[in-house]
Design a protein around this motif. Sequence first.
Motif, PDB file in Angstrom:
ATOM      1  N   THR A 135       0.652  -1.202   0.006  1.00 47.52           N
ATOM      2  CA  THR A 135       0.031   0.165  -0.001  1.00 47.52           C
ATOM      3  C   THR A 135       0.945   1.237  -0.018  1.00 47.52           C
ATOM      4  OG1 THR A 135      -1.712   1.265   1.082  1.00 47.52           O
ATOM      5  CG2 THR A 135      -0.115  -0.030   2.543  1.00 47.52           C
ATOM      6  N   ILE A 136       0.411   2.112  -0.560  1.00 45.70           N
ATOM      7  CA  ILE A 136       1.116   3.563  -0.463  1.00 45.70           C
ATOM      8  C   ILE A 136       0.296   4.695   0.647  1.00 45.70           C
ATOM      9  CG2 ILE A 136       1.681   3.769  -2.886  1.00 45.70           C
ATOM     10  CD1 ILE A 136      -0.720   5.344  -3.569  1.00 45.70           C
ATOM     11  N   PHE A 137      -0.500   3.857   1.117  1.00 42.58           N
ATOM     12  CA  PHE A 137      -1.117   4.640   2.392  1.00 42.58           C
ATOM     13  C   PHE A 137      -0.035   4.776   3.586  1.00 42.58           C
ATOM     14  CE2 PHE A 137      -6.165   3.557   1.463  1.00 42.58           C
ATOM     15  CZ  PHE A 137      -6.008   4.287   0.304  1.00 42.58           C
ATOM     16  N   ASN A 138       0.121   5.930   4.124  1.00 46.28           N
ATOM     17  CA  ASN A 138       1.051   6.210   5.045  1.00 46.28           C
ATOM     18  C   ASN A 138       2.289   5.477   4.805  1.00 46.28           C
ATOM     19  OD1 ASN A 138      -0.790   7.265   6.766  1.00 46.28           O
ATOM     20  ND2 ASN A 138      -1.602   5.778   7.368  1.00 46.28           N
ATOM     21  N   ALA A 139       2.811   5.377   3.546  1.00 42.51           N
ATOM     22  CA  ALA A 139       4.264   4.996   3.293  1.00 42.51           C
ATOM     23  C   ALA A 139       5.309   5.720   4.045  1.00 42.51           C
ATOM     24  CB  ALA A 139       4.280   4.825   1.557  1.00 42.51           C
ATOM     25  N   TRP A 140       4.697   7.158   4.172  1.00 42.49           N
ATOM     26  CA  TRP A 140       5.793   7.967   4.704  1.00 42.49           C
ATOM     27  C   TRP A 140       6.154   7.480   6.169  1.00 42.49           C
ATOM     28  CZ3 TRP A 140       4.165  10.613   9.114  1.00 42.49           C
ATOM     29  CH2 TRP A 140       2.899  10.634   9.263  1.00 42.49           C
ATOM     30  N   THR A 141       5.468   6.629   6.793  1.00 39.77           N
ATOM     31  CA  THR A 141       5.848   6.322   7.906  1.00 39.77           C
ATOM     32  C   THR A 141       6.869   5.220   8.207  1.00 39.77           C
ATOM     33  OG1 THR A 141       4.342   4.350   8.151  1.00 39.77           O
ATOM     34  CG2 THR A 141       3.474   6.790   8.726  1.00 39.77           C
ATOM     35  N   GLU A 142       7.389   4.795   6.980  1.00 39.99           N
ATOM     36  CA  GLU A 142       8.303   3.717   6.912  1.00 39.99           C
ATOM     37  C   GLU A 142       9.566   4.602   7.089  1.00 39.99           C
ATOM     38  OE1 GLU A 142       7.734   0.666   6.828  1.00 39.99           O
ATOM     39  OE2 GLU A 142       5.652   0.117   6.144  1.00 39.99           O
ATOM     40  N   LYS A 143      10.442   4.467   7.932  1.00 38.92           N
ATOM     41  CA  LYS A 143      11.607   5.275   8.102  1.00 38.92           C
ATOM     42  C   LYS A 143      12.973   4.499   7.710  1.00 38.92           C
ATOM     43  CE  LYS A 143       9.000   8.491  10.061  1.00 38.92           C
ATOM     44  NZ  LYS A 143       8.972   9.648   9.289  1.00 38.92           N
ATOM     45  N   ARG A 144      12.766   3.265   7.356  1.00 39.92           N
ATOM     46  CA  ARG A 144      14.158   2.449   7.313  1.00 39.92           C
ATOM     47  C   ARG A 144      14.414   2.114   6.172  1.00 39.92           C
ATOM     48  NH1 ARG A 144      14.423  -1.751  12.397  1.00 39.92           N
ATOM     49  NH2 ARG A 144      16.590  -2.067  11.138  1.00 39.92           N
ATOM     50  N   SER A 145      13.259   1.442   5.214  1.00 36.30           N
ATOM     51  CA  SER A 145      13.493   0.863   3.896  1.00 36.30           C
ATOM     52  C   SER A 145      12.086   0.768   3.320  1.00 36.30           C
ATOM     53  CB  SER A 145      13.854  -0.539   4.021  1.00 36.30           C
ATOM     54  OG  SER A 145      13.213  -1.466   4.742  1.00 36.30           O
ATOM     55  N   LEU A 146      12.040   0.428   1.807  1.00 35.50           N
ATOM     56  CA  LEU A 146      10.891   0.215   0.964  1.00 35.50           C
ATOM     57  C   LEU A 146      11.032  -0.854   0.299  1.00 35.50           C
ATOM     58  CD1 LEU A 146       9.811   3.767   0.310  1.00 35.50           C
ATOM     59  CD2 LEU A 146       8.554   2.155   1.732  1.00 35.50           C
ATOM     60  N   PHE A 147      10.024  -1.404  -0.207  1.00 35.10           N
ATOM     61  CA  PHE A 147      10.109  -2.733  -1.030  1.00 35.10           C
ATOM     62  C   PHE A 147       9.821  -3.923  -0.209  1.00 35.10           C
ATOM     63  CE2 PHE A 147      11.764   0.116  -4.742  1.00 35.10           C
ATOM     64  CZ  PHE A 147      10.746  -0.346  -5.882  1.00 35.10           C
ATOM     65  N   ARG A 148       9.394  -4.897  -0.785  1.00 35.05           N
ATOM     66  CA  ARG A 148       9.416  -6.088   0.189  1.00 35.05           C
ATOM     67  C   ARG A 148      10.620  -6.781   0.514  1.00 35.05           C
ATOM     68  NH1 ARG A 148       3.845  -7.222   1.861  1.00 35.05           N
ATOM     69  NH2 ARG A 148       2.619  -6.481   0.007  1.00 35.05           N
ATOM     70  N   ASP A 149      11.518  -6.485  -0.275  1.00 31.97           N
ATOM     71  CA  ASP A 149      12.773  -7.189   0.306  1.00 31.97           C
ATOM     72  C   ASP A 149      13.996  -5.936   0.760  1.00 31.97           C
ATOM     73  OD1 ASP A 149      13.461  -5.634  -2.033  1.00 31.97           O
ATOM     74  OD2 ASP A 149      14.135  -7.577  -3.023  1.00 31.97           O
ATOM     75  N   ALA A 150      13.233  -4.811   1.086  1.00 30.59           N
ATOM     76  CA  ALA A 150      13.927  -3.520   1.603  1.00 30.59           C
ATOM     77  C   ALA A 150      15.044  -3.365   0.700  1.00 30.59           C
ATOM     78  CB  ALA A 150      14.508  -3.841   2.934  1.00 30.59           C
ATOM     79  N   ARG A 151      15.017  -3.344  -0.322  1.00 31.55           N
ATOM     80  CA  ARG A 151      16.158  -3.061  -1.564  1.00 31.55           C
ATOM     81  C   ARG A 151      16.476  -1.370  -1.509  1.00 31.55           C
ATOM     82  NH1 ARG A 151      12.208  -5.184  -4.545  1.00 31.55           N
ATOM     83  NH2 ARG A 151      11.605  -4.046  -6.510  1.00 31.55           N
ATOM     84  N   VAL A 152      15.516  -0.668  -1.206  1.00 34.32           N
ATOM     85  CA  VAL A 152      15.944   0.716  -1.152  1.00 34.32           C
ATOM     86  C   VAL A 152      15.856   1.038   0.382  1.00 34.32           C
ATOM     87  CG1 VAL A 152      14.665   3.115  -1.642  1.00 34.32           C
ATOM     88  CG2 VAL A 152      14.863   1.330  -3.248  1.00 34.32           C
ATOM     89  N   GLU A 153      16.904   1.478   1.048  1.00 31.41           N
ATOM     90  CA  GLU A 153      17.082   1.442   2.363  1.00 31.41           C
ATOM     91  C   GLU A 153      17.873   2.753   2.637  1.00 31.41           C
ATOM     92  OE1 GLU A 153      18.859  -2.208   4.271  1.00 31.41           O
ATOM     93  OE2 GLU A 153      19.656  -2.625   2.353  1.00 31.41           O
TER      94      GLU A 153
END
Length: 750
Positions: A135-153
Motif C-alpha cells: 500500500t502507498i497509504f502512510n508509506a511516509w511512516t516507513e523510516k528504514r526501507s521500502l520494497f518487500r525485500d527492503a532493497r531501497v534503504e
Amino acid sequence: MIKITRRIALLVSLCAFTHHALAIEASAKNTNNNENLDDKLAQLIAQHELTGDLTTGANIPSVDDPEVKLGKLLFFTKALSGNKDVACASCHHPYLGGGDGLALPVGTLAKDANVIGPGRETITGQFYVPRNSPTIFNAWTEKRSLFRDARVEFLDWLAPEKGISTPDVPYGEADPNAGTSLLAAQSRFPVITQGEMRGFDFMPEQSNEAVRAHLAARIGDYGSAQGELFKNNWRPLFEDVYGNNDAEEVVTYSNIMKAIAAYQKSMNFTNNPWFKYVRGDKSAITESQKRGAYLYLFLPPPPSDGGTPPDFIPTQCVGCHNTDSFTQTKVSNYHRLAFPQIGPGTGAGDTKTNDLGRMHRNDSEADIFSFRSGTLLNIEVTAPYGHAGNYDTLEQVMDHYNDYRATLRDYFDNKRWCEQAQFKERADCQALFSDAEINTEESAKIIDDEIADGAPVLVPLELDQQSLADLVNFMKALTDPCVKDATCLQAWLPQPEEGDPDGLQLRAINDLGVPLYLPANCKEGDTASSGDKLKLDQGACISGRMQHFKVRVEKDNSILYFSTRDAQATTRLLYNRDHWADPINATVRSRTVKNEQVLSVTVNKGTHYVSVVDVKPYQGMMVAASFESAQREGTEQPKPIANQCLYAPSVQYGQLFDEQPVCVGSGEANFYIKISEPNSQIEIRTQHGIGNSDVFTGQFWPTRHFHEFASQQDGNNEYLRLDGLAPGWYFISVLGDGSNQGTTIEVDIK
C-alpha cells in the motif's frame, strides 16, 4: 542451516509472533477480571511510549500543494511506462487500499490497460511480477526501507545523511541519485522493471538511467523523445513548481520523483480510533478491540533489564510492528514467516520459481526467505496479505500465526488460492503454482529447526477464536475512516478540472467495465435502506426484493453507471430520470455482464433514480453508482475519422448512418439519426476543418440554449457519448461561429 547464534538472537530480540497458551489465558483472565482493562492498557501505552500522533515534525504536505498535485497527475499517467500502458496507480490505487486488490500485480502486457483490480489479466495468462503490491497509504511512516525485500534503504536510518542504498549500486553503498527520501528513491524502480512499467521491448539493453532520462524527455517533450505524446501540456505544470527554465532543466526525472514522493507523502491517513484512544478517548474503541490491544502490546521485561528470559512469550505482535507507526523500529526490519510462495518467484531455488526475499539484496543466508515488515495502519483495507498476496483476510493471517503448519497444510491441500478473486475464474486454477508447496517448505523447514532450537519464531499461538477475533478487531481500529470513504479520497484522484496533460491519464475501470469504485464488505457492515441516496464511487450493501435509491450528479454531460456485485440471476436494475423506477416506468434497464448487472445512461446535473428488483429476495448484494464525463474518449488519441470534406460536398441537413462520415456545412447544420434497439449507445465525433463549431443533441431539434447534451470545445474536435437511449429519432446540431468550414461528423451506434 542458520547458525545457533542467529537463533539465540531471535530469542533475545523477541521480534516474532510467539505464545504459550496457558500463560496468555491466565493473563487474559487477570486483565478482564482483576484489573481495569483501560488501566492495564494505559501501562502498556506508557511502556511503548505511544502518543497517538505521528504527524508532529513530519512535515506532511497538503493535498492541495502544487507539487502534490503535479505528483498526482504523474502518478496517474501511463506516459511513465515504456509502452504508455501502465500508470503507478495501476498497481497502487486509493480505491483499492493504496494497492491493486490482487495477490500478484499485473503491470505490463495487460489485456485492458484501464482495468484495475480483479479482472486485470495479462494477454499471455502468465504472471510476471512476483510480489504483492504494498500500500502507498502512510508509506511516509516507513523510516528504514521500502520494497518487500527492503532493497531501497537508508544505510543508517538513524543517520539519514549517510545516504540511501538502492539496486542501482552495490549493497551497502549510497546511491548518489537516490535523493533524500525513501519515497523518492523508490519511485525510480517500477519504471525500469520490465514486468511492472518498463515493458519487455522498451529500450532493450539500455541502462536504467537511460530509460529514466528518456521518460523525462518524453514528459518534457525534448530530445530524442520529443513528440512521443499525442498532446503534451506538462511543462507549465513543472514550471509552476520548479521554476521557469529550459525543458531539460525543469522536467527531469529528479523532479518527477520529487513530485511523486510529495503526492505519496500527502497520504496521511492516521485519524484512527486507536490513536483517539491513546490520546484519552476511552470510548473510541470497543471492548473486543481493547482485549486485542492487550494481546498485541503485552511484553515481558526484556533480558537487557536484568531479568531472565520468560517461561512464556505472548503474541509479540508489537515486536515487529511497533511504535505509533506500527512499523519495525527494532533490530531486524525483515522476517521469515513462511507465507505460501505462490507466483512466478524471482527465478531462485531448484524450481526457479522461489523467492529468496531479503537475501537477493544482501546475499546473507541468515535472511533467506525474509521480507520487510510493513505498517499495520489501515491494514483492514490493504488485502491481499503476505509478500505474494496469498491471504485475503486478516482472519486467515492470524490463523497462519496461530498454527502455521496446520494452515499451510490446509492451504496447499485445498489450493486455497483458487478462492481468491484473481484466480478463481481461471479454468487452470488448480494447476497454477505447481511448485508453491515445495518452495514454501524450504522456508517452513528453517522455522521448524529454529523452534526446535528454542527460538521464538512462529511457535503456535494456540489462541482461541475469541482471542483471534479480538486481535483482528484491534487491527481494524487502526483504520482511518477516510480510506473507506470515496468522497474523502477524491482529493487524491485526478479531477476533471485539473486536466489531463497528455491524454494518457488512467481512467480506472473494474472487470465489469464501469469506473472503479470503493467496494464495501457486505459480509459485515450496514445495509442501505430503500430511499437512501447512494454516494458516488462508493459500494453499498443492500437486501430486499425491490429497493429504490437516488443519486446526485453535479455535472452536466455525465455518463452515470449503476452496477452490482453478488447479484442473483434474476436481479435487474431499472432507471428513471424523474421518479422511483419500477418495471413499468423504467426508461433504461440493466444488461448482464459476467453474471452481474450494469446500467449506464448519459445524464445532466440533478437527482436520478434507480431500483434494484428481483422476483425473489436478495441479501448481501452490493450496488454502486459511479460516473465519468460523456465528453472524453477513453483512448490516448481520438478515433480518427476520414476527412470527408476532401471527397464530398458539405451537407447542411440530413440523416446520419452508423460509421458513415459526412462533411458538415459551415454555420449551422442539422442532422438526425434513428435508434432501433433499446439501451443503445452512440458516440458523436467531429474533426478537421478551421474555425470553431460545437455539437448539441436532443430528442427535439437542439439549439445553443435548448438541448439535452452538448460538447463545446475550442476548435472542431468534439466528442459526445450518449448511453441508455430508447428506440426513436435523435437530433444533432453542429453550430459554428460563421468561419467554420471543412469539419467532418461521424456517429457510431452500439
